[in-house]
Write a protein that holds these residues in place. Structure first.
Motif, PDB file in Angstrom:
ATOM      1  N   THR A 151       0.829  -1.212   0.000  1.00  0.00           N
ATOM      2  CA  THR A 151       0.000   0.000   0.000  1.00  0.00           C
ATOM      3  C   THR A 151       0.861   1.259   0.000  1.00  0.00           C
ATOM      4  OG1 THR A 151      -1.672  -1.228   1.243  1.00  0.00           O
ATOM      5  CG2 THR A 151      -1.892   1.169   1.195  1.00  0.00           C
ATOM      6  N   GLU A 154       1.756   2.618  -3.500  1.00  0.00           N
ATOM      7  CA  GLU A 154       0.688   2.894  -4.461  1.00  0.00           C
ATOM      8  C   GLU A 154       0.773   4.327  -4.963  1.00  0.00           C
ATOM      9  OE1 GLU A 154      -3.015   1.986  -2.663  1.00  0.00           O
ATOM     10  OE2 GLU A 154      -2.774  -0.198  -2.783  1.00  0.00           O
ATOM     11  N   GLY A 155       0.526   4.519  -6.229  1.00  0.00           N
ATOM     12  CA  GLY A 155       0.533   5.854  -6.824  1.00  0.00           C
ATOM     13  C   GLY A 155       1.873   6.281  -7.375  1.00  0.00           C
ATOM     14  N   GLU A 157       4.756   6.067 -10.078  1.00  0.00           N
ATOM     15  CA  GLU A 157       4.935   5.599 -11.450  1.00  0.00           C
ATOM     16  C   GLU A 157       6.302   4.941 -11.645  1.00  0.00           C
ATOM     17  OE1 GLU A 157       4.298   8.903 -13.979  1.00  0.00           O
ATOM     18  OE2 GLU A 157       2.167   9.155 -13.430  1.00  0.00           O
TER      19      GLU A 157
END
Length: 347
Positions: A151, A154-155, A157
């Motif tokens: 988690t 996440e986000g 790139e």
């Protein structure tokens, strides 16, 4: 017989030349660290055990003293220490010595404990050192920890950055579990893990110490002449060492804002009361003149200001007056004799 390696230089002569070729900035930084590394060789073992050289910035050496007695000793020996440091560095490295607050009493206690532990370890049989990284890698992670690590990234790139972040998070969780297994407990203030023998974590301890220092400075701003017993009424945690440290810090701060020829303003009188621990009813012109003369090198010098002679700021005693009068008379007679001889040669 010829040398087997003609033309080769020793390392002790090559290193200074190589540092000099890097430029004046790098050379100065090297010798600043050189002074800190050889602090014990410069001032002696007994002094280095009680006064620690922290850093050198803008020709100022910052030191930390174990107790007020060594702070006073440093003030008395300041010119001699400056000369020793400059002689060891081979040039004008520092011009002043100031006290740093980066070390606290707890740091000195930890330093002494580490020194005692090292001494006992040298006497006791060697114990194999524990590899913390290897022990940490053995700590298992549950499904919740693995899911939390996923988690966290996440986000993002950038996959490489996300992988490094997940790896760092897993290592942190393993280290926390290892510490809990070794008896570490949560800090009662912030919740971070701290050693079992510590009452709180280092961050909370530093904040608490800084809060005590700030309260002591606030009392000194309102009551500059206050001593330890009076300050303890407002700050029960105050100790003589903490009080002397904060008093010295406030004296340096206020002296930089007061002109060296100012003897009538409220700032100058407050500075004298703080420096001498004098209440307002005992503040005299002679006390102000003497205190400001002692603080003259820490104060602001107006343009075109000429420092007076010592006997102009601090009156001489009768014996000193007679001795000074004799020296002045001798100098005057020598000057008159030289003028007479010069006139005779001209005539």
């Amino acid at each position: 017989m010829a040398k087997r390696t003609p033309g080769l230089e020793k390392v002790v002569s090559i290193i200074p030349k190589a540092i000099h070729e890097l430029g004046p900035k790098q050379e100065r930084e090297f010798y600043q660290h050189w002074v800190l590394w050889h602090w014990e060789d410069i001032v002696g073992k007994a002094y280095a055990q009680n006064v620690k050289a922290v850093r050198i910035e803008r020709e100022v050496l910052y030191v930390c003293c174990r107790n007020p007695a060594w702070s006073n000793e440093t003030r008395y020996q300041m010119p001699r220490i400056i000369q020793k440091v400059n002689n060891y560095a081979g040039g004008e490295m520092i011009k002043d010595i100031r006290f740093s607050r980066s070390w606290s009493i707890a740091d000195w206690d930890a330093h002494d404990a580490a020194a005692d532990t090292t001494a006992r370890a040298s006497e006791a049989p060697s114990v194999p050192e524990v590899n913390v990284g290897r022990e940490r890698a053995k700590m298992p992670l549950d499904a919740a920890d693995i899911k939390a690590a996923e988690t966290v990234s996440e986000g993002l790139e950038d996959e490489d950055l996300a992988c490094k972040l997940r790896q760092l998070y897993r290592k942190g969780r393993q280290l926390d579990k290892l510490r809990r297994a070794r008896g570490w407990k949560p800090c009662p203030t912030c919740g971070h893990l701290c050693p079992p023998q510590a009452a709180s974590c280092s961050s909370c301890r530093r904040k608490r110490e800084e809060d005590v220092r700030a309260r002591i400075r606030a009392v000194l701003r309102d009551i500059p002449w206050a001593r330890c017993k009076e300050v303890c009424e407002y700050v029960p945690e105050c100790t003589p060492q903490l009080l002397n440290e904060q008093r010295a810090a406030l004296v340096q701060l206020m002296a930089a804002k007061v002109a060296v020829n100012d003897r009538t303003s409220m700032e100058a009188k407050t500075l004298v009361m703080l420096y001498r621990c004098l209440p307002p009813d005992k503040l005299t012109e002679d006390a102000i003149r003497r205190a400001l003369y002692e603080l003259r090198f820490n104060m602001y010098w107006p343009p075109d200001y000429k420092m007076p002679k010592r006997y102009e700021a601090i009156p001489l005693r009768h014996a000193q007056k007679r001795q000074y009068g004799k020296r002045a008379a001798q100098a005057k007679s020598q000057q008159a004799g030289a003028e007479k001889a010069e006139n005779a040669e001209k005539g």
